[in-house]
Design a protein around this motif. Structure first.
Motif, PDB file in Angstrom:
ATOM      1  N   THR A   1       1.528   8.367   9.271  1.00 15.01           N
ATOM      2  CA  THR A   1       2.410   7.795   8.255  1.00 15.01           C
ATOM      3  C   THR A   1       3.784   8.442   8.402  1.00 15.01           C
ATOM      4  OG1 THR A   1       0.555   7.470   6.763  1.00 15.01           O
ATOM      5  CG2 THR A   1       2.733   7.470   5.762  1.00 15.01           C
TER       6      THR A   1
ATOM      7  N   GLN B   1       6.829  -1.004   7.760  1.00 15.06           N
ATOM      8  CA  GLN B   1       7.912  -1.656   7.023  1.00 15.06           C
ATOM      9  C   GLN B   1       9.083  -1.772   7.987  1.00 15.06           C
ATOM     10  OE1 GLN B   1       9.198   0.354   3.482  1.00 15.06           O
ATOM     11  NE2 GLN B   1      10.734  -1.191   3.024  1.00 15.06           N
TER      12      GLN B   1
ATOM     13  N   THR C   1       3.985   2.942   7.057  1.00 17.99           N
ATOM     14  CA  THR C   1       3.888   3.259   5.622  1.00 17.99           C
ATOM     15  C   THR C   1       2.475   3.615   5.178  1.00 17.99           C
ATOM     16  OG1 THR C   1       3.654   0.905   5.116  1.00 17.99           O
ATOM     17  CG2 THR C   1       5.879   1.838   5.002  1.00 17.99           C
TER      18      THR C   1
END
Length: 152
Positions: free
Chosen positions: A66, A112, A102
């Motif tokens: 992430t 994103q 994300t």
């Protein structure tokens, strides 16, 4: 993003109204298209599960962390072969989506996009996915599996 479809990548006045509740700001198109991810960790085959103007869900054996920055690349040549649509590679070229991861879960992750992509591009990707589905679902899925597993 390739110049051949740069105009399609620009937001248009025909785009859907954004959703004002929930986590998603744009509706997603289910795709299941072969693609590649590129990041500082390397380049890997993947499947573009779905996409919207603002992001995408990706399935891959190599899952990033992430917050990782990456590029998702779709090659017209790969789509042309799988969809059996002569000339698609010349018209489509290579499309790149730049963004940030994300979320990560069970061999899938969300990205994103750094910039919103055009509604028309999302529609074209969906149309290609529909053609692939109609022209031989079993064959197309097997080729996608080969692509993701690196046997291609």
């Amino acid at each position: 993003m390739c110049k051949a479809i740069a105009m399609m990548a620009e937001p248009t006045s025909t785009q859907a109204e954004p959703v004002t509740h929930g986590r998603r700001g744009a509706s997603r198109a289910r795709l299941m298209l072969p693609a590649r991810t590129e990041s500082f960790d390397g380049s890997y085959p993947c499947t573009l599960v779905d996409a919207s103007q603002t992001g995408a869900q990706i399935a891959s054996k190599s899952v990033p962390r992430t917050g990782s920055m990456m590029v998702v690349e779709i090659r017209g040549r790969d789509l042309e072969e799988m969809a059996g649509m002569p000339g698609l590679a010349d018209k489509f070229g290579v499309v790149e989506f730049f963004g940030t991861v994300t979320w990560v879960r069970d061999g899938r992750f969300g990205i994103q996009f750094d910039e919103q992509v055009g509604y028309d591009l999302v529609v074209i990707l969906r149309q290609i996915a529909d053609v692939m589905d109609r022209s031989g679902t079993r064959w197309a899925r097997e080729r996608a599996r080969e692509f993701v597993s690196g046997r291609n």
